[in-house]
Design a protein around this motif. Structure first.
Motif, short mmCIF file in Angstrom:
data_model
loop_
_atom_site.label_atom_id
_atom_site.label_comp_id
_atom_site.label_asym_id
_atom_site.label_seq_id
_atom_site.Cartn_x
_atom_site.Cartn_y
_atom_site.Cartn_z
N ARG A 90 0.83 -1.21 0.00
CA ARG A 90 0.00 0.00 0.00
C ARG A 90 0.87 1.26 0.00
N ALA A 91 1.89 1.29 0.85
CA ALA A 91 2.77 2.46 0.92
C ALA A 91 3.51 2.68 -0.40
N LEU A 92 3.93 1.61 -1.05
CA LEU A 92 4.59 1.74 -2.35
C LEU A 92 3.62 2.28 -3.40
N CYS A 93 2.42 1.76 -3.42
CA CYS A 93 1.40 2.26 -4.37
C CYS A 93 1.11 3.74 -4.11
N GLU A 94 1.00 4.11 -2.84
CA GLU A 94 0.74 5.51 -2.50
C GLU A 94 1.87 6.42 -2.97
N ALA A 95 3.10 5.93 -2.91
CA ALA A 95 4.24 6.73 -3.39
C ALA A 95 4.15 6.94 -4.89
N VAL A 96 3.79 5.90 -5.63
CA VAL A 96 3.64 6.04 -7.08
C VAL A 96 2.49 7.00 -7.40
N ILE A 97 1.37 6.84 -6.71
CA ILE A 97 0.21 7.71 -6.94
C ILE A 97 0.58 9.17 -6.65
N ALA A 98 1.28 9.41 -5.56
CA ALA A 98 1.67 10.79 -5.22
C ALA A 98 2.60 11.37 -6.29
N TRP A 99 3.53 10.57 -6.80
CA TRP A 99 4.41 11.03 -7.86
C TRP A 99 3.60 11.38 -9.11
N CYS A 100 2.66 10.50 -9.48
CA CYS A 100 1.83 10.74 -10.67
C CYS A 100 0.99 12.01 -10.49
N ARG A 101 0.43 12.18 -9.31
CA ARG A 101 -0.36 13.39 -9.03
C ARG A 101 0.53 14.63 -9.13
N GLY A 102 1.72 14.56 -8.57
CA GLY A 102 2.65 15.68 -8.63
C GLY A 102 3.09 16.02 -10.04
N GLU A 103 3.06 15.02 -10.92
CA GLU A 103 3.41 15.23 -12.33
C GLU A 103 2.18 15.59 -13.15
N ARG A 104 1.06 15.81 -12.49
CA ARG A 104 -0.20 16.25 -13.10
C ARG A 104 -0.84 15.21 -14.02
N ALA A 105 -0.68 13.94 -13.70
CA ALA A 105 -1.37 12.90 -14.46
C ALA A 105 -2.87 12.98 -14.17
N ALA A 106 -3.68 12.66 -15.16
CA ALA A 106 -5.13 12.68 -15.01
C ALA A 106 -5.64 11.43 -14.30
N SER A 107 -4.96 10.31 -14.53
CA SER A 107 -5.39 9.04 -13.95
C SER A 107 -4.19 8.11 -13.87
N VAL A 108 -4.37 7.03 -13.11
CA VAL A 108 -3.37 5.98 -13.01
C VAL A 108 -4.06 4.67 -13.38
N ASP A 109 -3.50 3.95 -14.32
CA ASP A 109 -4.03 2.66 -14.74
C ASP A 109 -3.13 1.54 -14.24
N LEU A 110 -3.69 0.35 -14.15
CA LEU A 110 -2.91 -0.85 -13.84
C LEU A 110 -3.64 -2.05 -14.38
N GLU A 111 -2.92 -3.16 -14.44
CA GLU A 111 -3.53 -4.44 -14.76
C GLU A 111 -3.06 -5.43 -13.71
N VAL A 112 -3.97 -6.33 -13.35
CA VAL A 112 -3.69 -7.28 -12.28
C VAL A 112 -4.32 -8.61 -12.64
N ARG A 113 -3.68 -9.68 -12.23
CA ARG A 113 -4.25 -11.01 -12.47
C ARG A 113 -5.63 -11.11 -11.82
N ALA A 114 -6.58 -11.66 -12.55
CA ALA A 114 -7.94 -11.81 -12.04
C ALA A 114 -7.97 -12.68 -10.78
N ALA A 115 -7.04 -13.64 -10.68
CA ALA A 115 -6.99 -14.53 -9.53
C ALA A 115 -6.33 -13.90 -8.31
N SER A 116 -5.80 -12.70 -8.43
CA SER A 116 -5.09 -12.04 -7.32
C SER A 116 -6.06 -11.22 -6.48
N GLY A 117 -6.90 -11.92 -5.73
CA GLY A 117 -7.91 -11.25 -4.91
C GLY A 117 -7.33 -10.26 -3.92
N GLY A 118 -6.21 -10.61 -3.30
CA GLY A 118 -5.59 -9.70 -2.33
C GLY A 118 -5.13 -8.41 -2.97
#
Length: 156
Positions: A90-118
């Motif tokens: 979570r902390a790592l994801c928050e760091a990436v999101i904060a960087w993207c926000r600081g760089e004025r990105a409109a959104s953040v996308d990702l892809e994840v395995r459907a079986a990765s419920g966690g």
């Protein structure tokens, strides 16, 4: 678990990141040069930034974000198997999101395995919502990819 911190990656982290990604089956297996290119975020239209989590001087997780214009992607997140479920991902994801926000990105996308419920639960908790699916996207084992997006203007 001892306390951990998250910071921007430096050149000296690349060997530890490579070791961690090799020990994490679900992490993308990039070359040393690709991780090294994510140090310092670079200039130009497409930029990457590596973040690492460390505890007691050891790298225990990493994440990579990518920007192309105002579009961003959370490309990779990996946490040492022994350290999972402690808030590191979570902390790592928050760091990436904060960087993207600081760089004025409109959104953040990702892809994840459907079986990765966690992982899907983690991303939902951060405000990501499913926006699509890629059938049979992953191999070894075969799995669909769930596409998720976080609108940074709505989540500000």
């Amino acid at each position: 678990m001892s306390k951990f911190s998250v910071r921007a990656g430096v050149a000296g982290d690349v060997a530890a990141v490579i070791g961690l990604q090799r020990a994490t089956a679900e992490a993308p297996h990039w070359s040393d040069a690709e991780y090294a290119a994510a140090i310092g975020c670079g200039e130009g239209y497409v930029r990457r930034r590596l973040f690492v989590a460390e505890a007691d001087g050891a790298v225990i997780g990493f994440a990579v974000g990518k920007l192309a214009g105002d579009l961003a992607e959370l490309e990779s997140v990996a946490v040492d198997l022994r350290m999972r479920r402690g808030g590191i991902g979570r902390a790592l994801c928050e760091a990436v999101i904060a960087w993207c926000r600081g760089e004025r990105a409109a959104s953040v996308d990702l892809e994840v395995r459907a079986a990765s419920g966690g992982a899907i639960g983690l991303y939902r908790g951060l405000g990501f919502a499913p926006v699509g699916r890629r059938q049979a996207y992953y191999s070894g084992p075969a799995d669909d990819a769930v596409l998720m997006r976080l609108d940074l203007f709505e989540s500000a």
